[in-house]
Design a protein around this motif. Structure first.
Motif, PDB file in Angstrom:
ATOM      1  N   ASP A  71       0.701  -1.248   0.196  1.00 22.69           N
ATOM      2  CA  ASP A  71       0.082   0.097   0.010  1.00 22.69           C
ATOM      3  C   ASP A  71       0.880   1.378  -0.183  1.00 22.69           C
ATOM      4  O   ASP A  71       1.749   1.294   0.904  1.00 22.69           O
ATOM      5  CB  ASP A  71      -0.754  -0.008   1.441  1.00 22.69           C
ATOM      6  CG  ASP A  71      -1.844   1.282   1.297  1.00 22.69           C
ATOM      7  OD1 ASP A  71      -2.847   0.896   0.506  1.00 22.69           O
ATOM      8  OD2 ASP A  71      -1.682   2.243   1.893  1.00 22.69           O
ATOM      9  N   VAL A  72       0.503   2.034  -0.892  1.00 20.27           N
ATOM     10  CA  VAL A  72       1.569   3.402  -1.226  1.00 20.27           C
ATOM     11  C   VAL A  72       1.297   4.365  -0.006  1.00 20.27           C
ATOM     12  O   VAL A  72       2.173   4.925   0.655  1.00 20.27           O
ATOM     13  CB  VAL A  72       1.196   4.154  -2.266  1.00 20.27           C
ATOM     14  CG1 VAL A  72       1.552   5.401  -2.592  1.00 20.27           C
ATOM     15  CG2 VAL A  72       1.112   3.307  -3.552  1.00 20.27           C
ATOM     16  N   ASN A  73       0.150   4.347   0.642  1.00 16.08           N
ATOM     17  CA  ASN A  73      -0.020   5.309   1.558  1.00 16.08           C
ATOM     18  C   ASN A  73       0.543   4.925   2.911  1.00 16.08           C
ATOM     19  O   ASN A  73       1.028   5.797   3.692  1.00 16.08           O
ATOM     20  CB  ASN A  73      -1.766   5.509   1.792  1.00 16.08           C
ATOM     21  CG  ASN A  73      -2.165   6.182   0.624  1.00 16.08           C
ATOM     22  OD1 ASN A  73      -1.575   7.252  -0.164  1.00 16.08           O
ATOM     23  ND2 ASN A  73      -3.230   5.502   0.134  1.00 16.08           N
ATOM     24  N   SER A  74       0.168   3.595   3.424  1.00 12.13           N
ATOM     25  CA  SER A  74       0.811   3.251   4.557  1.00 12.13           C
ATOM     26  C   SER A  74       2.162   2.811   4.426  1.00 12.13           C
ATOM     27  O   SER A  74       2.875   2.509   5.645  1.00 12.13           O
ATOM     28  CB  SER A  74      -0.187   2.073   5.205  1.00 12.13           C
ATOM     29  OG  SER A  74      -0.097   1.053   4.140  1.00 12.13           O
ATOM     30  N   LYS A  75       2.498   2.519   3.238  1.00 10.23           N
ATOM     31  CA  LYS A  75       3.945   2.071   2.766  1.00 10.23           C
ATOM     32  C   LYS A  75       4.330   0.685   3.737  1.00 10.23           C
ATOM     33  O   LYS A  75       5.118   0.241   4.312  1.00 10.23           O
ATOM     34  CB  LYS A  75       5.199   3.169   3.468  1.00 10.23           C
ATOM     35  CG  LYS A  75       4.928   4.131   2.726  1.00 10.23           C
ATOM     36  CD  LYS A  75       5.971   5.244   3.214  1.00 10.23           C
ATOM     37  CE  LYS A  75       6.058   6.842   2.868  1.00 10.23           C
ATOM     38  NZ  LYS A  75       6.067   6.921   1.488  1.00 10.23           N
ATOM     39  N   GLU A  76       2.920  -0.141   3.718  1.00 11.63           N
ATOM     40  CA  GLU A  76       2.876  -1.478   4.422  1.00 11.63           C
ATOM     41  C   GLU A  76       3.069  -2.421   3.228  1.00 11.63           C
ATOM     42  O   GLU A  76       2.021  -2.368   2.483  1.00 11.63           O
ATOM     43  CB  GLU A  76       2.029  -1.678   5.263  1.00 11.63           C
ATOM     44  CG  GLU A  76       2.415  -0.946   6.678  1.00 11.63           C
ATOM     45  CD  GLU A  76       1.304  -1.009   7.830  1.00 11.63           C
ATOM     46  OE1 GLU A  76       1.428  -1.003   8.933  1.00 11.63           O
ATOM     47  OE2 GLU A  76       0.289  -1.597   7.485  1.00 11.63           O
ATOM     48  N   VAL A  77       3.707  -3.600   3.438  1.00  8.39           N
ATOM     49  CA  VAL A  77       3.669  -4.869   2.595  1.00  8.39           C
ATOM     50  C   VAL A  77       3.375  -6.031   3.230  1.00  8.39           C
ATOM     51  O   VAL A  77       3.855  -6.283   4.487  1.00  8.39           O
ATOM     52  CB  VAL A  77       4.830  -5.006   1.999  1.00  8.39           C
ATOM     53  CG1 VAL A  77       5.129  -5.998   1.026  1.00  8.39           C
ATOM     54  CG2 VAL A  77       5.503  -3.570   1.240  1.00  8.39           C
ATOM     55  N   THR A  78       2.378  -6.519   2.878  1.00  8.60           N
ATOM     56  CA  THR A  78       1.886  -7.965   3.339  1.00  8.60           C
ATOM     57  C   THR A  78       2.396  -8.888   2.627  1.00  8.60           C
ATOM     58  O   THR A  78       2.146  -9.065   1.326  1.00  8.60           O
ATOM     59  CB  THR A  78       0.388  -8.004   3.791  1.00  8.60           C
ATOM     60  OG1 THR A  78       0.164  -6.880   4.685  1.00  8.60           O
ATOM     61  CG2 THR A  78      -0.238  -9.207   4.322  1.00  8.60           C
ATOM     62  N   ILE A  79       3.055 -10.079   3.147  1.00  9.52           N
ATOM     63  CA  ILE A  79       3.451 -11.199   2.236  1.00  9.52           C
ATOM     64  C   ILE A  79       3.009 -12.334   2.849  1.00  9.52           C
ATOM     65  O   ILE A  79       3.013 -12.638   4.211  1.00  9.52           O
ATOM     66  CB  ILE A  79       5.088 -11.061   2.234  1.00  9.52           C
ATOM     67  CG1 ILE A  79       5.550  -9.695   1.771  1.00  9.52           C
ATOM     68  CG2 ILE A  79       5.607 -12.207   1.415  1.00  9.52           C
ATOM     69  CD1 ILE A  79       6.544  -9.101   2.821  1.00  9.52           C
ATOM     70  N   GLU A  80       2.367 -13.229   2.010  1.00  7.40           N
ATOM     71  CA  GLU A  80       2.228 -14.673   2.536  1.00  7.40           C
ATOM     72  C   GLU A  80       3.018 -15.582   1.704  1.00  7.40           C
ATOM     73  O   GLU A  80       3.317 -15.568   0.519  1.00  7.40           O
ATOM     74  CB  GLU A  80       0.674 -14.844   2.241  1.00  7.40           C
ATOM     75  CG  GLU A  80       0.010 -16.134   2.936  1.00  7.40           C
ATOM     76  CD  GLU A  80      -1.410 -16.317   2.753  1.00  7.40           C
ATOM     77  OE1 GLU A  80      -2.049 -15.261   2.263  1.00  7.40           O
ATOM     78  OE2 GLU A  80      -1.826 -17.344   2.818  1.00  7.40           O
ATOM     79  N   TRP A  81       3.672 -16.683   2.490  1.00  7.25           N
ATOM     80  CA  TRP A  81       4.667 -17.314   1.884  1.00  7.25           C
ATOM     81  C   TRP A  81       4.434 -18.738   2.371  1.00  7.25           C
ATOM     82  O   TRP A  81       4.176 -19.133   3.670  1.00  7.25           O
ATOM     83  CB  TRP A  81       5.945 -16.831   1.846  1.00  7.25           C
ATOM     84  CG  TRP A  81       6.751 -16.940   3.192  1.00  7.25           C
ATOM     85  CD1 TRP A  81       7.495 -17.936   3.554  1.00  7.25           C
ATOM     86  CD2 TRP A  81       6.356 -16.171   4.403  1.00  7.25           C
ATOM     87  NE1 TRP A  81       8.028 -17.714   4.810  1.00  7.25           N
ATOM     88  CE2 TRP A  81       7.608 -16.520   5.229  1.00  7.25           C
ATOM     89  CE3 TRP A  81       5.834 -14.743   4.391  1.00  7.25           C
ATOM     90  CZ2 TRP A  81       7.607 -15.846   6.440  1.00  7.25           C
ATOM     91  CZ3 TRP A  81       5.873 -14.227   5.501  1.00  7.25           C
ATOM     92  CH2 TRP A  81       6.988 -14.528   6.809  1.00  7.25           C
ATOM     93  N   GLY A  82       5.181 -19.836   1.777  1.00  8.34           N
ATOM     94  CA  GLY A  82       5.509 -21.072   2.387  1.00  8.34           C
ATOM     95  C   GLY A  82       6.748 -21.675   1.775  1.00  8.34           C
ATOM     96  O   GLY A  82       7.316 -20.975   0.856  1.00  8.34           O
ATOM     97  N   PRO A  83       7.248 -22.710   2.114  1.00 13.34           N
ATOM     98  CA  PRO A  83       8.577 -23.321   1.593  1.00 13.34           C
ATOM     99  C   PRO A  83       8.417 -23.349   0.112  1.00 13.34           C
ATOM    100  O   PRO A  83       7.262 -23.628  -0.545  1.00 13.34           O
ATOM    101  CB  PRO A  83       8.527 -24.739   2.106  1.00 13.34           C
ATOM    102  CG  PRO A  83       7.502 -24.882   3.380  1.00 13.34           C
ATOM    103  CD  PRO A  83       6.411 -23.765   3.028  1.00 13.34           C
TER     104      PRO A  83
END
Ligand SMILES: [Cu+2]
Length: 67
Positions: free
Chosen positions: A36-48
């Motif tokens: 998100d540009v405004n909050s500058k937050e990145v949410t990442i979901e991952w697995g092996p």
């Protein structure tokens, strides 16, 4: 699956968001990237085989280190 949200101060526009999404989605095991540009937050979901260390290294390599 693991999920984490980080603050990435270098995000300044939609281009940054696209660059981050492209770089992280290229990592095998990463299933979701939302930035998100405004909050500058990145949410990442991952697995092996992806790891948090690898994700942070990738963000740092493209000059968007979490901070
Ligand atoms: Cu930008």
């Amino acid at each position: 699956m693991e999920q984490r949200t980080v603050h990435v101060p270098n995000i300044s526009c939609g281009h940054c968001v696209m660059r981050i999404q492209k770089a992280l989605e290229a990592l095998e095991g990463v299933v979701r990237v939302e930035a998100d540009v405004n909050s500058k937050e990145v949410t990442i979901e991952w697995g092996p085989p992806a790891t948090w260390e690898r994700i942070v290294a990738t963000l740092t390599e493209i000059d968007y280190p979490p901070g």
